[in-house]
Design a protein around this motif. Structure first.
Motif, PDB file in Angstrom:
ATOM      1  N   GLU A  36     -42.259 117.034 115.919  1.00 45.57           N
ATOM      2  CA  GLU A  36     -42.327 115.592 116.151  1.00 45.57           C
ATOM      3  C   GLU A  36     -41.137 114.882 115.501  1.00 45.57           C
ATOM      4  O   GLU A  36     -40.548 113.972 116.093  1.00 45.57           O
ATOM      5  CB  GLU A  36     -43.635 115.023 115.591  1.00 45.57           C
ATOM      6  N   GLN A  37     -40.773 115.308 114.301  1.00 44.80           N
ATOM      7  CA  GLN A  37     -39.627 114.706 113.620  1.00 44.80           C
ATOM      8  C   GLN A  37     -38.341 114.953 114.403  1.00 44.80           C
ATOM      9  O   GLN A  37     -37.499 114.057 114.539  1.00 44.80           O
ATOM     10  CB  GLN A  37     -39.494 115.263 112.201  1.00 44.80           C
ATOM     11  N   LEU A  38     -38.187 116.156 114.935  1.00 42.23           N
ATOM     12  CA  LEU A  38     -37.002 116.461 115.743  1.00 42.23           C
ATOM     13  C   LEU A  38     -36.978 115.623 117.015  1.00 42.23           C
ATOM     14  O   LEU A  38     -35.927 115.098 117.399  1.00 42.23           O
ATOM     15  CB  LEU A  38     -36.963 117.946 116.090  1.00 42.23           C
ATOM     16  N   ASP A  39     -38.135 115.507 117.669  1.00 41.77           N
ATOM     17  CA  ASP A  39     -38.213 114.683 118.878  1.00 41.77           C
ATOM     18  C   ASP A  39     -37.816 113.248 118.590  1.00 41.77           C
ATOM     19  O   ASP A  39     -37.059 112.627 119.344  1.00 41.77           O
ATOM     20  CB  ASP A  39     -39.615 114.719 119.488  1.00 41.77           C
ATOM     21  N   ASN A  40     -38.316 112.691 117.478  1.00 50.20           N
ATOM     22  CA  ASN A  40     -37.986 111.327 117.090  1.00 50.20           C
ATOM     23  C   ASN A  40     -36.499 111.190 116.792  1.00 50.20           C
ATOM     24  O   ASN A  40     -35.867 110.200 117.181  1.00 50.20           O
ATOM     25  CB  ASN A  40     -38.811 110.871 115.884  1.00 50.20           C
ATOM     26  N   ALA A  41     -35.923 112.153 116.111  1.00 47.89           N
ATOM     27  CA  ALA A  41     -34.505 112.114 115.790  1.00 47.89           C
ATOM     28  C   ALA A  41     -33.659 112.153 117.058  1.00 47.89           C
ATOM     29  O   ALA A  41     -32.672 111.429 117.193  1.00 47.89           O
ATOM     30  CB  ALA A  41     -34.137 113.265 114.855  1.00 47.89           C
ATOM     31  N   ILE A  42     -34.055 112.983 118.011  1.00 50.85           N
ATOM     32  CA  ILE A  42     -33.313 113.095 119.268  1.00 50.85           C
ATOM     33  C   ILE A  42     -33.402 111.785 120.048  1.00 50.85           C
ATOM     34  O   ILE A  42     -32.412 111.311 120.609  1.00 50.85           O
ATOM     35  CB  ILE A  42     -33.833 114.284 120.107  1.00 50.85           C
ATOM     36  N   ARG A  43     -34.580 111.168 120.063  1.00 49.11           N
ATOM     37  CA  ARG A  43     -34.749 109.894 120.780  1.00 49.11           C
ATOM     38  C   ARG A  43     -33.886 108.789 120.150  1.00 49.11           C
ATOM     39  O   ARG A  43     -33.444 107.884 120.848  1.00 49.11           O
ATOM     40  CB  ARG A  43     -36.221 109.460 120.749  1.00 49.11           C
ATOM     41  N   ASN A  44     -33.694 108.859 118.843  1.00 52.75           N
ATOM     42  CA  ASN A  44     -32.958 107.807 118.140  1.00 52.75           C
ATOM     43  C   ASN A  44     -31.448 108.001 118.145  1.00 52.75           C
ATOM     44  O   ASN A  44     -30.711 107.142 117.667  1.00 52.75           O
ATOM     45  CB  ASN A  44     -33.451 107.690 116.690  1.00 52.75           C
ATOM     46  N   ILE A  45     -30.968 109.118 118.689  1.00 51.26           N
ATOM     47  CA  ILE A  45     -29.522 109.352 118.761  1.00 51.26           C
ATOM     48  C   ILE A  45     -28.941 108.360 119.779  1.00 51.26           C
ATOM     49  O   ILE A  45     -29.425 108.214 120.888  1.00 51.26           O
ATOM     50  CB  ILE A  45     -29.214 110.802 119.191  1.00 51.26           C
TER      51      ILE A  45
ATOM     52  N   LYS B  59     -28.884 105.116 119.527  1.00 49.68           N
ATOM     53  CA  LYS B  59     -29.478 103.773 119.527  1.00 49.68           C
ATOM     54  C   LYS B  59     -28.788 102.893 118.552  1.00 49.68           C
ATOM     55  O   LYS B  59     -28.242 103.234 117.577  1.00 49.68           O
ATOM     56  CB  LYS B  59     -30.969 103.841 119.182  1.00 49.68           C
TER      57      LYS B  59
END
Length: 63
Positions: A52-61, A63
């Motif tokens: 989940e942390q990786l998914d969130n980090a990828i989504r925030n790249i 922004k």
């Protein structure tokens, strides 16, 4: 064609033979199985959280 059974001692990198499965089971009572299961569940939770942390980090790249 005749089939023959082969029994070999499986060796690890340090050339020490592994104990047969029956010896391993008798050396580690089934009461330890519950602890192993709980450890596996804990690892699964950690991995899910990490995912989940990786998914969130990828989504925030970007922004």
């Amino acid at each position: 064609m005749k089939k023959t059974a082969h029994t070999e001692t499986v060796e690890t990198d340090n050339k020490q033979p592994q104990a047969p499965a029956t010896e391993s089971l008798s050396a580690h009572p089934l009461s330890n199985a519950f602890n192993t299961l709980e450890d596996a569940k804990s690892i699964q939770i950690l991995m899910d959280n990490h995912g989940e942390q990786l998914d969130n980090a990828i989504r925030n790249i970007g922004k």
